[in-house]
Design a protein around this motif. Structure first.
Motif, PDB file in Angstrom:
ATOM      1  N   SER A  34       8.145 -11.696   8.212  1.00  0.00           N
ATOM      2  CA  SER A  34       7.245 -10.864   7.952  1.00  0.00           C
ATOM      3  C   SER A  34       5.620 -10.831   8.818  1.00  0.00           C
ATOM      4  CB  SER A  34       6.416 -11.679   6.463  1.00  0.00           C
ATOM      5  OG  SER A  34       5.432 -12.591   7.037  1.00  0.00           O
ATOM      6  N   ILE A  35       6.108 -11.529  10.552  1.00  0.00           N
ATOM      7  CA  ILE A  35       5.837 -11.101  11.099  1.00  0.00           C
ATOM      8  C   ILE A  35       5.197  -9.514  12.005  1.00  0.00           C
ATOM      9  CG2 ILE A  35       4.844 -11.373  13.552  1.00  0.00           C
ATOM     10  CD1 ILE A  35       4.932 -14.629  13.097  1.00  0.00           C
ATOM     11  N   PHE A  36       7.069  -9.516  11.682  1.00  0.00           N
ATOM     12  CA  PHE A  36       7.703  -8.237  12.222  1.00  0.00           C
ATOM     13  C   PHE A  36       7.639  -7.241  11.300  1.00  0.00           C
ATOM     14  CE2 PHE A  36       9.217 -11.852  14.962  1.00  0.00           C
ATOM     15  CZ  PHE A  36       8.573 -10.871  15.761  1.00  0.00           C
ATOM     16  N   ALA A  37       8.432  -7.303  10.080  1.00  0.00           N
ATOM     17  CA  ALA A  37       8.665  -6.202   9.138  1.00  0.00           C
ATOM     18  C   ALA A  37       7.739  -6.611   7.532  1.00  0.00           C
ATOM     19  CB  ALA A  37      10.249  -6.466   9.227  1.00  0.00           C
ATOM     20  N   THR A  38       8.012  -5.311   6.740  1.00  0.00           N
ATOM     21  CA  THR A  38       6.959  -5.027   5.633  1.00  0.00           C
ATOM     22  C   THR A  38       8.067  -5.937   4.462  1.00  0.00           C
ATOM     23  OG1 THR A  38       7.309  -3.427   4.637  1.00  0.00           O
ATOM     24  CG2 THR A  38       5.317  -3.225   6.339  1.00  0.00           C
ATOM     25  N   TYR A  39       7.733  -7.015   3.403  1.00  0.00           N
ATOM     26  CA  TYR A  39       8.329  -7.554   2.600  1.00  0.00           C
ATOM     27  C   TYR A  39       7.334  -6.686   0.704  1.00  0.00           C
ATOM     28  CZ  TYR A  39      11.138  -9.162   6.256  1.00  0.00           C
ATOM     29  OH  TYR A  39      11.910  -9.280   7.184  1.00  0.00           O
ATOM     30  N   PRO A  40       7.488  -7.059   0.231  1.00  0.00           N
ATOM     31  CA  PRO A  40       7.656  -6.092  -1.239  1.00  0.00           C
ATOM     32  C   PRO A  40       6.576  -7.971  -1.306  1.00  0.00           C
ATOM     33  CG  PRO A  40       9.582  -6.463  -1.741  1.00  0.00           C
ATOM     34  CD  PRO A  40       9.495  -7.265  -0.419  1.00  0.00           C
ATOM     35  N   SER A  41       5.714  -8.064  -2.589  1.00  0.00           N
ATOM     36  CA  SER A  41       5.292  -9.403  -2.784  1.00  0.00           C
ATOM     37  C   SER A  41       5.939  -9.670  -4.243  1.00  0.00           C
ATOM     38  CB  SER A  41       3.418  -8.946  -3.419  1.00  0.00           C
ATOM     39  OG  SER A  41       2.405  -9.167  -2.695  1.00  0.00           O
ATOM     40  N   GLU A  42       6.099 -11.211  -4.855  1.00  0.00           N
ATOM     41  CA  GLU A  42       7.017 -11.424  -5.734  1.00  0.00           C
ATOM     42  C   GLU A  42       7.273 -10.825  -7.227  1.00  0.00           C
ATOM     43  OE1 GLU A  42       7.412 -15.744  -6.627  1.00  0.00           O
ATOM     44  OE2 GLU A  42       7.111 -16.149  -4.383  1.00  0.00           O
ATOM     45  N   TYR A  43       5.460 -10.232  -7.301  1.00  0.00           N
ATOM     46  CA  TYR A  43       5.347  -9.899  -8.460  1.00  0.00           C
ATOM     47  C   TYR A  43       6.165  -8.335  -8.551  1.00  0.00           C
ATOM     48  CZ  TYR A  43       1.147  -7.605  -5.966  1.00  0.00           C
ATOM     49  OH  TYR A  43       0.298  -7.312  -5.373  1.00  0.00           O
ATOM     50  N   LEU A  44       6.195  -7.383  -7.593  1.00  0.00           N
ATOM     51  CA  LEU A  44       6.377  -6.345  -7.410  1.00  0.00           C
ATOM     52  C   LEU A  44       7.623  -5.484  -8.004  1.00  0.00           C
ATOM     53  CD1 LEU A  44       4.225  -4.328  -6.427  1.00  0.00           C
ATOM     54  CD2 LEU A  44       5.757  -3.750  -4.476  1.00  0.00           C
ATOM     55  N   THR A  45       7.701  -4.272  -8.948  1.00  0.00           N
ATOM     56  CA  THR A  45       8.938  -4.274  -9.190  1.00  0.00           C
ATOM     57  C   THR A  45       9.388  -2.561  -8.159  1.00  0.00           C
ATOM     58  OG1 THR A  45       7.766  -2.175 -10.337  1.00  0.00           O
ATOM     59  CG2 THR A  45       8.133  -4.516 -11.767  1.00  0.00           C
ATOM     60  N   LEU A  46      10.627  -2.099  -8.276  1.00  0.00           N
ATOM     61  CA  LEU A  46      11.131  -0.873  -7.805  1.00  0.00           C
ATOM     62  C   LEU A  46      10.336  -0.365  -7.656  1.00  0.00           C
ATOM     63  CD1 LEU A  46      13.035  -1.253  -5.001  1.00  0.00           C
ATOM     64  CD2 LEU A  46      14.390   0.359  -7.039  1.00  0.00           C
ATOM     65  N   GLY A  47       9.625   0.179  -8.606  1.00  0.00           N
ATOM     66  CA  GLY A  47       9.445   1.560  -8.623  1.00  0.00           C
ATOM     67  C   GLY A  47       7.891   1.397  -8.611  1.00  0.00           C
ATOM     68  N   GLY A  48       7.187  -0.249  -8.308  1.00  0.00           N
ATOM     69  CA  GLY A  48       5.707   0.017  -8.117  1.00  0.00           C
ATOM     70  C   GLY A  48       5.804  -0.065  -6.315  1.00  0.00           C
ATOM     71  N   SER A  49       6.573  -0.489  -5.739  1.00  0.00           N
ATOM     72  CA  SER A  49       6.366  -0.573  -4.079  1.00  0.00           C
ATOM     73  C   SER A  49       7.059   0.380  -3.612  1.00  0.00           C
ATOM     74  CB  SER A  49       8.042  -2.023  -3.426  1.00  0.00           C
ATOM     75  OG  SER A  49       9.460  -0.680  -3.670  1.00  0.00           O
ATOM     76  N   PHE A  50       7.934   1.202  -4.633  1.00  0.00           N
ATOM     77  CA  PHE A  50       8.299   2.937  -4.413  1.00  0.00           C
ATOM     78  C   PHE A  50       7.142   3.687  -4.131  1.00  0.00           C
ATOM     79  CE2 PHE A  50       9.798   6.735  -3.340  1.00  0.00           C
ATOM     80  CZ  PHE A  50      11.100   6.917  -3.182  1.00  0.00           C
ATOM     81  N   LEU A  51       5.770   3.480  -5.071  1.00  0.00           N
ATOM     82  CA  LEU A  51       5.163   4.310  -5.891  1.00  0.00           C
ATOM     83  C   LEU A  51       3.828   3.575  -4.734  1.00  0.00           C
ATOM     84  CD1 LEU A  51       3.024   6.340  -7.601  1.00  0.00           C
ATOM     85  CD2 LEU A  51       2.531   3.821  -8.906  1.00  0.00           C
ATOM     86  N   ASP A  52       3.989   2.815  -4.523  1.00  0.00           N
ATOM     87  CA  ASP A  52       2.890   1.768  -2.696  1.00  0.00           C
ATOM     88  C   ASP A  52       2.398   2.926  -1.737  1.00  0.00           C
ATOM     89  OD1 ASP A  52       1.061  -0.405  -2.868  1.00  0.00           O
ATOM     90  OD2 ASP A  52       2.256  -0.511  -0.538  1.00  0.00           O
ATOM     91  N   GLN A  53       3.905   3.290  -1.422  1.00  0.00           N
ATOM     92  CA  GLN A  53       4.023   3.713  -0.214  1.00  0.00           C
ATOM     93  C   GLN A  53       4.284   5.258  -0.152  1.00  0.00           C
ATOM     94  OE1 GLN A  53       4.546   2.141   2.733  1.00  0.00           O
ATOM     95  NE2 GLN A  53       3.627   0.722   1.674  1.00  0.00           N
ATOM     96  N   VAL A  54       4.227   5.525  -1.092  1.00  0.00           N
ATOM     97  CA  VAL A  54       3.758   6.883  -1.515  1.00  0.00           C
ATOM     98  C   VAL A  54       2.679   7.418  -1.250  1.00  0.00           C
ATOM     99  CG1 VAL A  54       3.888   9.126  -3.344  1.00  0.00           C
ATOM    100  CG2 VAL A  54       6.083   7.282  -2.706  1.00  0.00           C
ATOM    101  N   VAL A  55       1.625   6.451  -2.639  1.00  0.00           N
ATOM    102  CA  VAL A  55       0.819   6.916  -2.539  1.00  0.00           C
ATOM    103  C   VAL A  55      -0.273   6.170  -1.058  1.00  0.00           C
ATOM    104  CG1 VAL A  55      -1.997   6.012  -3.047  1.00  0.00           C
ATOM    105  CG2 VAL A  55       0.564   5.758  -5.149  1.00  0.00           C
ATOM    106  N   GLY A  56       0.291   5.433  -0.332  1.00  0.00           N
ATOM    107  CA  GLY A  56      -0.702   5.106   1.024  1.00  0.00           C
ATOM    108  C   GLY A  56      -0.048   6.343   1.769  1.00  0.00           C
ATOM    109  N   THR A  57       1.888   6.836   1.793  1.00  0.00           N
ATOM    110  CA  THR A  57       1.179   8.074   3.042  1.00  0.00           C
ATOM    111  C   THR A  57       0.876   8.396   2.171  1.00  0.00           C
ATOM    112  OG1 THR A  57       3.636   6.108   3.072  1.00  0.00           O
ATOM    113  CG2 THR A  57       3.345   7.991   4.793  1.00  0.00           C
ATOM    114  N   GLY A  58       0.742   8.894   1.334  1.00  0.00           N
ATOM    115  CA  GLY A  58       0.464  10.086   0.991  1.00  0.00           C
ATOM    116  C   GLY A  58      -1.411  10.416   1.146  1.00  0.00           C
TER     117      GLY A  58
END
Lengths: 297, 297, 297, 297
Positions: free
Chosen positions: B135-159
């Motif tokens: 996790s120093i180098f790349a990003t990883y999802p939190s344990e609680y996170l669904t796939l849809g949740g992580s996808f939405l997260d990156q969409v909102v952030g980059t948007g």
């Protein structure tokens, strides 16, 4: 008694530039070391690691206060000589002024935090142990670190510093806004300290490390400040210079040599070629003696 | 030996722009990853989460150092192609340069913190567990996170990133002061990382995630860096691109299409209509080849 | 009822300048003290030491909001008198306005955090002990500190402040960009507080300490706020003034006297010589009454 | 399909201004709330109180991105009406746009952190208790706080905000540099949040509190978000408006009425007198319809 300030005016332009380097380096180191003393002696109750990092950044901004072209760092001065922006004859006076500024800053911090350091350390000034106070003043390697690792660390850190600073001010490039040079350089230093100080403290500057170390030698820590960690003290002197040269080379290859030629009147700008060929100083594009932009000139 | 720097000059304008993207992305990722390494391997004693966030912001400012129009992010380059500010033919070279910069930055951080990472992890490079260093180098999802949740997260952030950046520089609008573009973009990135990195680390940038992940693959972490979390690695590649497109659309709807028409000489500015209709690149308003403002051109 | 605002216009330029000093100091102290109250009464859950330090910096920026030439500090006003930038006759009104602003700010903070202070302290306003609340308002020495140490601390801190501020605005030097004066002064204050507040709280300003202390005397803490630590309260009054004079002297020696003479029309600029010789105010270069740049003039 | 963006152009200038207020408020609240969500749901491991405070400041800078004259706050819009800088007929549309922006921002944060909130709260959305999540979205009073105390808190906070902002931009004064307006306003907001949010969260803005509260009502927290703490929700609506009016009055008394008259062409500038006498809008000095500086106009 009549006091005529004109009598105190220093006539030599070089001397005035050295006064600016002395004062700028003094203030830079004063902010950095006293923040470390505040956080250490208060056992993190009156500040945190981030405060120390931010104080170095403030020190950089303030260091530019006394000279818009301040170097504040022997490794920077050396690279500016190589790039033809400083005369070789000015290098030693600059470096000595920076070293003296760092020494005086450390002495001031020692006086300022004398009570606190005595209270924190139980009155014994040591280099090792839980109550050591040497790391307030100079940098030391982490336990896990190999010699090669600490050397590389300082090379990469100082190389990044020089590459970024030189790119910032290249006039033929799209330069950073002049008003923001000082804050941006402070941001660069902050970034390097936040990200590359875990291994061995991010000295990045021979004067920043050697000056306070000499103060400790004379103030009661003893010769251990030089002998500790197998005479490690030479690393934050030699490695930053090596790194600065590496950063300057990257700058030359990636930026300077890729830029369009300057207008014709500067066409005889062969300083770099000559330098690499002969090592002799070539004064093209240097300002006439006494015309540099130092605040004190 | 005589060294003539002119012989090293890269003749292709595109190549020089790619060198700027390479160098800018390298420095951006270098600051971010090494700050993460500093905080992780020192077990928070030499920095904190906020230091990492601030280092990314410094990296953005410094990344602009080498090119006033730096993208540093394949998702940004793609949107600039869509908006007619970058040629489609330049997209792939830009993205590869960014990816290479990210890879080299990760390699540098691995070298810089090799001793520290080996000490921290006990010599075993892993993706899971209390001493994991991936996790120093790349990003990883939190344990609680669904796939849809992580996808939405990156969409909102980059948007959010794209919407804010594009609005910042629109010339017909009341634009941000040019001198402050770099600091403000850094502030936007800082804000997004401080507020939207809890779920899965706020990659926001395919190169920032994929480059270091490839480095880990080749440096000893093994294929697990790609297979872990059910092949999650594709999310920080695809979702930021999706989000960037969404942010660009919002920008078009809320800002660009609401602005007054440009003066007559730019009247034939139908690139957007044509683009959406045909997908073919329309070069209106693009600078002639070689006139772009890259620092290295 | 008709309200004609013109009737409320203060006719005296000095009075309007004093209103600016009052308002600027009020806001400066309001930010600093209420941040201390927030962090203390929330037992560090709603902020940290760094928040307090940053709030003082914001206070400085905002204090300049009401007057571009605001002093906000009796020690600064005194030095500006010595340097011929303020009339001696204006000194006392300035200082009283600053003191009044500090008093009112402390009263406002007491009102704002009355519930919190009562809850935190169990309803007993004390100077000593784990639930003391006096350190929200005024500064106190650390336990380990000698009297000489605390005096030196304030001298060095305020001396650094004055040396840096005066160098920043010297017009014959390469001055800081005017737009950035306020942020840079805020940075300097932030740096000094981050690095020199461990010993005794970095008052740096007689009004900042005395005003809130007077408020505490009248609000229920009793005379102990003045008698505690062996009548220590005089140190943050006298030492900052001493330090300001020291910093001004360093500025004169290192900067002002090294600068080239001003153009001929200002040649009769003998104020400093006269001042040191006689102590009598010499009005050369002072703006005519009512032409100063205060926001309220 | 041919898409002609011109067909999507909103013809009403007021509508475009409202779009700017909507978008600016959305982004402001998005940064602030999602930072609170990040810190809360990660139990302070991925950020700290200071991150939340800094995110609000970034939100302010970005909020100005979409309109150089953005209000982003119904209390500010009201004061600008009183000062004659906004038409009374524009007030309600502005406020509704701001409220809608805050509502949509809260919905976005809820979607973004849905997984995290469910994991943190155990799936039960509550207003009280150790796993409550309501304080991510709206503000609540500390336990020790009296009703009067919380009202005063919001009055002082919002009053400080308005006094500082209005003084910043007064053109006849020595105004802040236009390029730095957004960063300085962000600094002011940061300072107020760092120093005046301990009591009840520093809403300072009716839309910032009511919008997310309405979202919670519709998203599963139930009516308790309005009934809790004895129907406290009205305080962060009414008190900021009261405070804004107080701050505006202080500004008028201390700054505006003390300034020299404007040049003759603006001499019939009796809007304030008329306003206070009759409450009727007087359009002197208002820009003609459609000439305001909104980014979207």
């Amino acid at each position: 008694i009549m006091l005529n300030p004109r009598l105190l005016r220093v006539r030599s332009a070089l001397m005035r530039q050295c006064m600016a380097e002395f004062l700028g380096t003094l203030v830079l180191i004063l902010f950095g070391l006293s923040a470390a003393a505040q956080v250490t002696t208060s056992r993190q109750t009156k500040g945190q690691t981030l405060s120390i990092h931010l104080s170095w950044a403030v020190g950089v901004i303030v260091g530019f206060d006394f000279s818009s072209g301040a170097h504040l760092n022997p490794a920077v001065s050396l690279c500016f000589c190589i790039l033809g922006k400083l005369r070789w004859g000015q290098l030693l006076p600059y470096c000595l002024s920076q070293l003296l500024g760092a020494y005086v800053a450390a002495a001031l911090v020692f006086a300022l935090y004398y009570d606190a350091i005595m209270d924190f350390s139980g009155g014994v000034l040591t280099v090792y142990g839980p109550n050591e106070t040497a790391s307030i003043f100079a940098t030391y390697p982490s336990e896990y670190l190999t010699l090669g690792g600490s050397f590389l660390d300082q090379v990469v850190g100082t190389g990044t510093l020089l590459l970024c600073i030189l790119s910032l001010t290249e006039k033929r490039n799209t330069p950073a806004p002049p008003d923001l040079i000082a804050p941006i350089v402070a941001g660069i230093v902050l970034g390097i300290i936040m990200s590359m100080s875990a291994n061995c403290g991010a000295a990045l500057n021979p004067a920043r490390d050697l000056g306070p170390r000499l103060l400790m030698l004379t103030a009661g820590w003893g010769t251990e400040v030089f002998t500790c960690y197998n005479y490690w003290f030479w690393v934050p002197i030699v490695a930053p210079i090596t790194g600065a040269l590496a950063g300057t080379s990257l700058y030359l290859f990636f930026i300077e040599w890729q830029l369009p030629d300057e207008p014709l009147e500067n066409k005889n700008n062969c300083k770099l070629k000559v330098y690499y060929a002969t090592g002799v100083n070539f004064p093209a594009r240097l300002p006439p003696e006494g015309e540099s932009k130092s605040a004190l000139s």
